[in-house]
Design a protein around this motif. Structure first.
Motif, PDB file in Angstrom:
ATOM      1  N   ASN A   1       7.583  -7.767   4.751  1.00 51.18           N
ATOM      2  CA  ASN A   1       7.628  -7.231   3.394  1.00 51.18           C
ATOM      3  C   ASN A   1       7.054  -5.822   3.326  1.00 51.18           C
ATOM      4  OD1 ASN A   1       8.725  -9.405   1.909  1.00 51.18           O
ATOM      5  ND2 ASN A   1       6.777 -10.471   2.026  1.00 51.18           N
ATOM      6  N   ASN A   2       6.295  -5.470   4.322  1.00 51.65           N
ATOM      7  CA  ASN A   2       5.468  -4.278   4.233  1.00 51.65           C
ATOM      8  C   ASN A   2       5.337  -3.723   5.633  1.00 51.65           C
ATOM      9  OD1 ASN A   2       3.177  -2.561   4.216  1.00 51.65           O
ATOM     10  ND2 ASN A   2       2.212  -3.694   2.580  1.00 51.65           N
TER      11      ASN A   2
ATOM     12  N   GLN B   1       3.676  -0.158   7.539  1.00 48.75           N
ATOM     13  CA  GLN B   1       3.007   1.124   7.400  1.00 48.75           C
ATOM     14  C   GLN B   1       2.817   1.758   8.771  1.00 48.75           C
ATOM     15  OE1 GLN B   1      -0.112  -0.473   4.087  1.00 48.75           O
ATOM     16  NE2 GLN B   1      -0.360   1.653   4.663  1.00 48.75           N
TER      17      GLN B   1
ATOM     18  N   ASN C   1      -3.082   7.431   6.440  1.00 41.86           N
ATOM     19  CA  ASN C   1      -1.779   6.864   6.067  1.00 41.86           C
ATOM     20  C   ASN C   1      -0.681   7.897   6.287  1.00 41.86           C
ATOM     21  OD1 ASN C   1      -3.797   5.211   4.850  1.00 41.86           O
ATOM     22  ND2 ASN C   1      -2.218   4.368   3.528  1.00 41.86           N
TER      23      ASN C   1
ATOM     24  N   TYR D   1       4.417   4.412   4.103  1.00 39.75           N
ATOM     25  CA  TYR D   1       4.623   3.028   3.683  1.00 39.75           C
ATOM     26  C   TYR D   1       6.133   2.862   3.623  1.00 39.75           C
ATOM     27  CZ  TYR D   1       5.199  -0.953   0.568  1.00 39.75           C
ATOM     28  OH  TYR D   1       5.586  -2.145   0.011  1.00 39.75           O
TER      29      TYR D   1
ATOM     30  N   VAL E   1       3.152  -6.622   7.187  1.00 44.33           N
ATOM     31  CA  VAL E   1       2.821  -7.844   6.465  1.00 44.33           C
ATOM     32  C   VAL E   1       4.071  -8.702   6.482  1.00 44.33           C
ATOM     33  CG1 VAL E   1       2.132  -8.893   4.280  1.00 44.33           C
ATOM     34  CG2 VAL E   1       1.172  -6.689   4.965  1.00 44.33           C
TER      35      VAL E   1
ATOM     36  N   GLU F   1      -0.830 -12.669   3.557  1.00 46.98           N
ATOM     37  CA  GLU F   1      -1.349 -11.465   2.934  1.00 46.98           C
ATOM     38  C   GLU F   1      -1.969 -10.540   3.970  1.00 46.98           C
ATOM     39  OE1 GLU F   1      -0.528 -13.020  -0.973  1.00 46.98           O
ATOM     40  OE2 GLU F   1      -0.787 -11.062  -0.079  1.00 46.98           O
ATOM     41  N   LYS F   2      -1.682 -10.796   5.243  1.00 44.47           N
ATOM     42  CA  LYS F   2      -2.438 -10.116   6.291  1.00 44.47           C
ATOM     43  C   LYS F   2      -1.638  -8.962   6.866  1.00 44.47           C
ATOM     44  CE  LYS F   2      -4.202 -14.665   7.416  1.00 44.47           C
ATOM     45  NZ  LYS F   2      -4.256 -15.744   8.409  1.00 44.47           N
ATOM     46  N   LEU F   3      -2.293  -7.808   6.961  1.00 44.96           N
ATOM     47  CA  LEU F   3      -1.693  -6.637   7.592  1.00 44.96           C
ATOM     48  C   LEU F   3      -1.996  -6.719   9.082  1.00 44.96           C
ATOM     49  CD1 LEU F   3      -0.214  -3.987   6.725  1.00 44.96           C
ATOM     50  CD2 LEU F   3      -2.459  -2.900   6.703  1.00 44.96           C
TER      51      LEU F   3
ATOM     52  N   TYR G   1      -6.960  -6.393  -3.410  1.00 46.68           N
ATOM     53  CA  TYR G   1      -7.079  -6.884  -2.050  1.00 46.68           C
ATOM     54  C   TYR G   1      -8.031  -6.004  -1.261  1.00 46.68           C
ATOM     55  CZ  TYR G   1      -3.027  -9.921  -2.715  1.00 46.68           C
ATOM     56  OH  TYR G   1      -2.180 -10.904  -3.142  1.00 46.68           O
TER      57      TYR G   1
ATOM     58  N   TYR H   1     -10.051  -5.869   2.812  1.00 47.46           N
ATOM     59  CA  TYR H   1      -9.956  -6.401   4.172  1.00 47.46           C
ATOM     60  C   TYR H   1     -11.088  -5.837   5.033  1.00 47.46           C
ATOM     61  CZ  TYR H   1      -5.063  -6.504   2.531  1.00 47.46           C
ATOM     62  OH  TYR H   1      -3.908  -6.679   1.795  1.00 47.46           O
TER      63      TYR H   1
ATOM     64  N   TYR I   1     -11.600  -5.202   9.188  1.00 44.22           N
ATOM     65  CA  TYR I   1     -11.024  -5.207  10.522  1.00 44.22           C
ATOM     66  C   TYR I   1     -12.075  -4.738  11.520  1.00 44.22           C
ATOM     67  CZ  TYR I   1      -6.303  -5.459   8.519  1.00 44.22           C
ATOM     68  OH  TYR I   1      -5.170  -5.843   7.840  1.00 44.22           O
TER      69      TYR I   1
ATOM     70  N   LEU J   1      -7.999  -8.470  12.197  1.00 43.57           N
ATOM     71  CA  LEU J   1      -8.495  -8.843  10.883  1.00 43.57           C
ATOM     72  C   LEU J   1      -9.623  -9.852  10.999  1.00 43.57           C
ATOM     73  CD1 LEU J   1      -8.052  -8.566   7.800  1.00 43.57           C
ATOM     74  CD2 LEU J   1      -6.467 -10.489   7.981  1.00 43.57           C
TER      75      LEU J   1
ATOM     76  N   TYR K   1     -10.472 -11.342   4.683  1.00 43.75           N
ATOM     77  CA  TYR K   1      -9.849 -10.603   3.613  1.00 43.75           C
ATOM     78  C   TYR K   1     -10.094 -11.318   2.283  1.00 43.75           C
ATOM     79  CZ  TYR K   1      -5.891 -13.910   3.796  1.00 43.75           C
ATOM     80  OH  TYR K   1      -5.106 -15.040   3.779  1.00 43.75           O
TER      81      TYR K   1
ATOM     82  N   LYS L   1     -10.345 -16.363   5.873  1.00 41.34           N
ATOM     83  CA  LYS L   1     -10.544 -15.927   7.245  1.00 41.34           C
ATOM     84  C   LYS L   1      -9.313 -15.216   7.777  1.00 41.34           C
ATOM     85  CE  LYS L   1     -13.668 -19.746   8.334  1.00 41.34           C
ATOM     86  NZ  LYS L   1     -13.890 -20.951   9.168  1.00 41.34           N
ATOM     87  N   GLY L   2      -9.580 -14.253   8.646  1.00 37.91           N
ATOM     88  CA  GLY L   2      -8.514 -13.603   9.381  1.00 37.91           C
ATOM     89  C   GLY L   2      -8.432 -14.139  10.787  1.00 37.91           C
TER      90      GLY L   2
ATOM     91  N   GLY M   1      -1.409  -7.284  -1.739  1.00 41.00           N
ATOM     92  CA  GLY M   1      -1.309  -7.372  -0.284  1.00 41.00           C
ATOM     93  C   GLY M   1       0.061  -7.082   0.253  1.00 41.00           C
ATOM     94  N   LEU M   2       1.075  -7.688  -0.331  1.00 42.52           N
ATOM     95  CA  LEU M   2       2.371  -7.701   0.332  1.00 42.52           C
ATOM     96  C   LEU M   2       3.143  -6.406   0.156  1.00 42.52           C
ATOM     97  CD1 LEU M   2       3.696 -11.266  -0.496  1.00 42.52           C
ATOM     98  CD2 LEU M   2       2.829 -10.427   1.678  1.00 42.52           C
ATOM     99  N   TYR M   3       3.110  -5.849  -1.010  1.00 44.99           N
ATOM    100  CA  TYR M   3       4.090  -4.824  -1.354  1.00 44.99           C
ATOM    101  C   TYR M   3       3.505  -3.450  -1.593  1.00 44.99           C
ATOM    102  CZ  TYR M   3       6.882  -8.980  -1.996  1.00 44.99           C
ATOM    103  OH  TYR M   3       7.515 -10.174  -1.803  1.00 44.99           O
ATOM    104  N   THR M   4       2.245  -3.286  -1.276  1.00 45.64           N
ATOM    105  CA  THR M   4       1.626  -1.999  -1.549  1.00 45.64           C
ATOM    106  C   THR M   4       0.876  -1.484  -0.330  1.00 45.64           C
ATOM    107  OG1 THR M   4      -0.320  -3.095  -2.465  1.00 45.64           O
ATOM    108  CG2 THR M   4       1.395  -2.432  -4.008  1.00 45.64           C
ATOM    109  N   GLU M   5       0.605  -0.196  -0.392  1.00 48.76           N
ATOM    110  CA  GLU M   5       0.003   0.520   0.713  1.00 48.76           C
ATOM    111  C   GLU M   5      -1.488   0.186   0.824  1.00 48.76           C
ATOM    112  OE1 GLU M   5       0.848   4.573   0.085  1.00 48.76           O
ATOM    113  OE2 GLU M   5       0.230   5.240   2.080  1.00 48.76           O
ATOM    114  N   ALA M   6      -1.969   0.037   2.054  1.00 53.27           N
ATOM    115  CA  ALA M   6      -3.396  -0.195   2.299  1.00 53.27           C
ATOM    116  C   ALA M   6      -4.069   1.121   2.673  1.00 53.27           C
ATOM    117  CB  ALA M   6      -3.590  -1.205   3.413  1.00 53.27           C
ATOM    118  N   PHE M   7      -5.297   1.297   2.180  1.00 46.35           N
ATOM    119  CA  PHE M   7      -6.067   2.510   2.458  1.00 46.35           C
ATOM    120  C   PHE M   7      -7.369   2.110   3.134  1.00 46.35           C
ATOM    121  CE2 PHE M   7      -3.508   5.528   0.172  1.00 46.35           C
ATOM    122  CZ  PHE M   7      -2.838   4.737  -0.736  1.00 46.35           C
ATOM    123  N   PHE M   8      -7.760   2.915   4.130  1.00 44.83           N
ATOM    124  CA  PHE M   8      -8.903   2.559   4.958  1.00 44.83           C
ATOM    125  C   PHE M   8     -10.097   3.466   4.713  1.00 44.83           C
ATOM    126  CE2 PHE M   8      -7.617  -0.657   8.057  1.00 44.83           C
ATOM    127  CZ  PHE M   8      -6.281  -0.764   7.731  1.00 44.83           C
TER     128      PHE M   8
END
Lengths: 110, 113
Positions: free
Chosen positions: A30-31, A33, A45, A48, A90, A96-98, B31, B33, B35, B45, B48, B57-58, B97-104
């Protein structure tokens, strides 16, 4: 779980050269990056891109979700492009895990 | 806009000591996380959270604990530190979680001696 494989593991270029980095994944996603980890360890980043093509300056990325791969193109490489490039996904189906690949280490020499 | 902030940036622990790695985000992301990245490897992971009060748990949760009492904060607790926990720890957040960008965040380099 999903497997994310990146190739090549290491790449050495001369400044000005072009390169293509590949990310294969074993399940529908679904995702997706792309990240650049610079020599100081910071994760930046890049894209995406769960499907389709995007461009940002000298970098572009294409994901073909139906064939389970993504490509990152770097044109006219610069020494500042050096670092490690990670692909992360993902999976579909409720996770829900990247999940990260092991990365491609790029060295651009002047 | 600070994004994702981790503290401390560096820490040396002795075997058996405990510590908490702090992570806070100001983007109102649901969300979050944690790592860890071992030398020459990708990120694995640890835990989360999909929202305040919810954690899961991851891939590598043993030796760690987390809590999520607010949307903004997601601390990672190390109990009885071991040399195997020497690593760089990254916190991340995303709106969903699924459809959006993650930032670190910028990472915490932890050494256990």
């Amino acid at each position: 779980g999903i497997q994310v494989e990146q190739s090549p593991p290491d790449l050495i270029l001369q400044e000005g050269a072009n390169s293509t980095l590949r990310c294969n994944f074993s399940d529908s996603v679904n995702n997706l990056q792309w990240f650049h980890q610079n020599p100081w360890g910071q994760l930046i980043n890049l894209f995406y891109i769960p499907s389709g093509t995007k461009q940002n300056g000298r970098l572009s990325a294409t994901t073909v979700a139906t064939e389970r791969y993504s490509l990152l193109y770097i044109s006219s490489s610069q020494t500042t492009d050096s670092g490690v490039y990670f692909c992360a996904v993902v999976t579909q189906g409720g996770s829900e895990k990247l999940v990260f690949g092991k990365g491609t280490k790029l060295t651009v020499n002047p | 806009n600070a994004g994702v902030t981790q503290t401390p940036k560096f820490r040396i622990l002795k075997i058996g000591q405990s510590m908490t790695l702090q992570c806070t985000q100001d983007m109102n992301h649901n969300y979050m996380y944690w790592y860890r990245q071992d030398p020459g490897m990708g990120l694995k992971l640890i835990y989360y959270s999909v929202g305040a009060g919810i954690t899961d748990k991851g891939e590598v949760p043993n030796g760690y604990n987390v809590s999520r009492s607010t949307t903004e904060d997601f601390p990672l607790r190390l109990e009885l530190a071991a040399p195997s926990q020497t690593s760089v720890y990254f916190c991340a957040s995303s709106r969903q979680g699924l459809y959006t960008e993650a930032f670190f965040g910028q990472g915490t380099r932890l050494t256990v001696v």
